[in-house]
Structures are given as structure tokens and as C-alpha cells.
Design a protein around this motif. Sequence first.
Motif, PDB file in Angstrom:
ATOM      1  N   ASP A  22       0.837  -1.212   0.000  1.00  0.00           N
ATOM      2  CA  ASP A  22       0.000   0.000   0.000  1.00  0.00           C
ATOM      3  C   ASP A  22       0.866   1.253   0.000  1.00  0.00           C
ATOM      4  OD1 ASP A  22      -2.466  -1.095  -0.199  1.00  0.00           O
ATOM      5  OD2 ASP A  22      -2.899  -1.072   1.977  1.00  0.00           O
ATOM      6  N   GLY A  23       0.647   2.125  -0.962  1.00  0.00           N
ATOM      7  CA  GLY A  23       1.396   3.379  -1.010  1.00  0.00           C
ATOM      8  C   GLY A  23       2.753   3.257  -1.666  1.00  0.00           C
ATOM      9  N   GLY A  24       3.105   2.052  -2.106  1.00  0.00           N
ATOM     10  CA  GLY A  24       4.399   1.851  -2.761  1.00  0.00           C
ATOM     11  C   GLY A  24       5.522   1.627  -1.766  1.00  0.00           C
ATOM     12  N   VAL A  25       6.714   1.462  -2.302  1.00  0.00           N
ATOM     13  CA  VAL A  25       7.879   1.185  -1.466  1.00  0.00           C
ATOM     14  C   VAL A  25       8.219   2.417  -0.619  1.00  0.00           C
ATOM     15  CG1 VAL A  25      10.375   0.791  -1.557  1.00  0.00           C
ATOM     16  CG2 VAL A  25       8.858  -0.534  -3.026  1.00  0.00           C
TER      17      VAL A  25
ATOM     18  N   PRO B  51      21.660   8.866  -6.764  1.00  0.00           N
ATOM     19  CA  PRO B  51      20.324   9.394  -7.002  1.00  0.00           C
ATOM     20  C   PRO B  51      19.309   8.271  -6.835  1.00  0.00           C
ATOM     21  CG  PRO B  51      21.371   8.941  -9.099  1.00  0.00           C
ATOM     22  CD  PRO B  51      22.360   8.525  -8.023  1.00  0.00           C
ATOM     23  N   GLY B  52      18.072   8.633  -6.617  1.00  0.00           N
ATOM     24  CA  GLY B  52      17.064   7.598  -6.455  1.00  0.00           C
ATOM     25  C   GLY B  52      15.659   8.157  -6.490  1.00  0.00           C
ATOM     26  N   TYR B  53      14.735   7.269  -6.154  1.00  0.00           N
ATOM     27  CA  TYR B  53      13.313   7.620  -6.141  1.00  0.00           C
ATOM     28  C   TYR B  53      12.740   7.167  -4.809  1.00  0.00           C
ATOM     29  CZ  TYR B  53       8.311   7.294  -7.011  1.00  0.00           C
ATOM     30  OH  TYR B  53       6.948   7.418  -6.915  1.00  0.00           O
ATOM     31  N   GLN B  54      11.934   8.023  -4.171  1.00  0.00           N
ATOM     32  CA  GLN B  54      11.277   7.632  -2.922  1.00  0.00           C
ATOM     33  C   GLN B  54       9.965   8.376  -2.782  1.00  0.00           C
ATOM     34  OE1 GLN B  54      13.274   8.662   0.764  1.00  0.00           O
ATOM     35  NE2 GLN B  54      12.256   7.003   1.876  1.00  0.00           N
ATOM     36  N   LYS B  55       8.894   7.619  -2.738  1.00  0.00           N
ATOM     37  CA  LYS B  55       7.555   8.145  -2.463  1.00  0.00           C
ATOM     38  C   LYS B  55       7.249   9.428  -3.239  1.00  0.00           C
ATOM     39  CE  LYS B  55       5.501   7.157   1.576  1.00  0.00           C
ATOM     40  NZ  LYS B  55       4.851   5.905   1.243  1.00  0.00           N
ATOM     41  N   GLY B  56       7.320   9.317  -4.564  1.00  0.00           N
ATOM     42  CA  GLY B  56       6.889  10.417  -5.417  1.00  0.00           C
ATOM     43  C   GLY B  56       7.922  11.486  -5.680  1.00  0.00           C
ATOM     44  N   LYS B  57       9.140  11.286  -5.149  1.00  0.00           N
ATOM     45  CA  LYS B  57      10.162  12.312  -5.361  1.00  0.00           C
ATOM     46  C   LYS B  57      11.467  11.693  -5.847  1.00  0.00           C
ATOM     47  CE  LYS B  57       8.633  15.808  -2.079  1.00  0.00           C
ATOM     48  NZ  LYS B  57       8.737  16.332  -0.732  1.00  0.00           N
ATOM     49  N   PHE B  58      12.171  12.436  -6.693  1.00  0.00           N
ATOM     50  CA  PHE B  58      13.537  12.057  -7.016  1.00  0.00           C
ATOM     51  C   PHE B  58      14.446  12.644  -5.940  1.00  0.00           C
ATOM     52  CE2 PHE B  58      11.788  11.890 -11.468  1.00  0.00           C
ATOM     53  CZ  PHE B  58      11.834  10.506 -11.535  1.00  0.00           C
TER      54      PHE B  58
END
Lengths: 132, 83
Positions: A22-25, B51-58
Motif C-alpha cells: 500500500d502506497g508503494g515502497v 540518485p534515487g526515487y522515494q515516495k513520489g520524489k527524485f
Amino acid sequence: MSIDSMFTHKMWDDDELSKMVDGGVPFPMLSDAGGKVGTVYGVYDEDNGVEARGRFIIDPDGVVQGYEVLTPPVGRNVNETIRQVQAFQLVREAKGGEATPSGWRPGKATLKPGIDLVGKVWKEWKTEQAFD
Amino acid sequence: MPEEAAVGCARPTGGPVGEEPKTTSNNEQKVITEERSMIKVGKKAPDFAAPGYQKGKFINIKLSDYLGKWVLLCFYPGDFTFV
């Protein structure tokens, strides 16, 4: 961390992982295009341009306490990783006063290393404890 | 902790986490030696920036940002495989 770009990470999270969680990683999905970080950690396969399934436990001081590296077709055991982190947290808290023998998990007996334990582990710890 | 930041390439920072890189010169040979250093239990992890991706943000993070916390650093062959 993988050799994929952060854009691919976003697509994977949006399109597939968010259907599993839920909500992604919740944690950072890092990009190691070119495998430079993977090379330093010994998990980058230059021939195939991918990284092996490496897992490193790093303590609050930045010290590597343990690692496991698997070739791609076999997945990890997440429970075992969590158990190891719990064990490392316990022995860190105990500052050398306790050790977690084979088969330890939270709630099971620890050993108290010291001269009194030499040759007496058999009294404190039974072989079955490695398997239960 | 992780901050939204410009795109960059992942790179080892050239030293163990929480310590200055061993050399501040641009000596290429030394950099290569450092990059080939291997992991040993009980020793500091090599620091890196990525660099990476986490919960809608780079984001852009450094391993040293996480000093004071337990870290699980996981590598895997590729997105859309199982982990």
C-alpha cells in the motif's frame, strides 16, 4: 539499489510494487547506473551489466556487520535478515556482555561470553536450539 | 535525510562512511585502488552518493546521511524482477 535509472524505479513502483505494498515502497530506491557503487561492494557483474542480490547490514557507526550475496535466480529470506538485525542490535546494546548463539531469535536465551563459559556451552545451549 | 535534488550519477565518495577520503588529490591511480576495495565485516562501509526515487520524489542520498541509524543496503539485478 540496481543499475536501473530512478525513472525506471518510479515506473516499477507506480505500476507494480504499489500493487503489492500500500502506497508503494517506503524506502529509497537507488540508481547505480554503470555499477560503480556495486563494484566497490563486490556485487557488480561486469559481463552482464547487472548487480547480484547483495544485502549489507550497516550499523549506526557505518560498520558492516554482515552481508549476503546471491546470484540472481534465488530470492532472499527477509525474516532471516530481520533476525540478524535484531541480533546485532542486541549484542550492540549488551556491549560484548551477550552473544546470540546459532538459532537465536528474540526471546531465546543468549550466551554470556567469558571464562566461565569456556567448555560449558554444552550446558547452556542444546543442538536442537539451532533448528527450532 | 533524503532531499530532492538534481540528477547525478551514483558514485563512491572514495572513503569509508563517516571518514574523509584517504586522498584529497586527483591522483587517478589512488581513486581506482579505492574503488576496488572490498567489503569486510567489522570494517566501515564504503561511502557513496546516489540518485534515487522515494515516495513520489527524485532524491539524492549519501550513505553517510544515515550514520546513527541501522541500514540495510540491498542490491538486485533489475527492476521488474523479484527481490
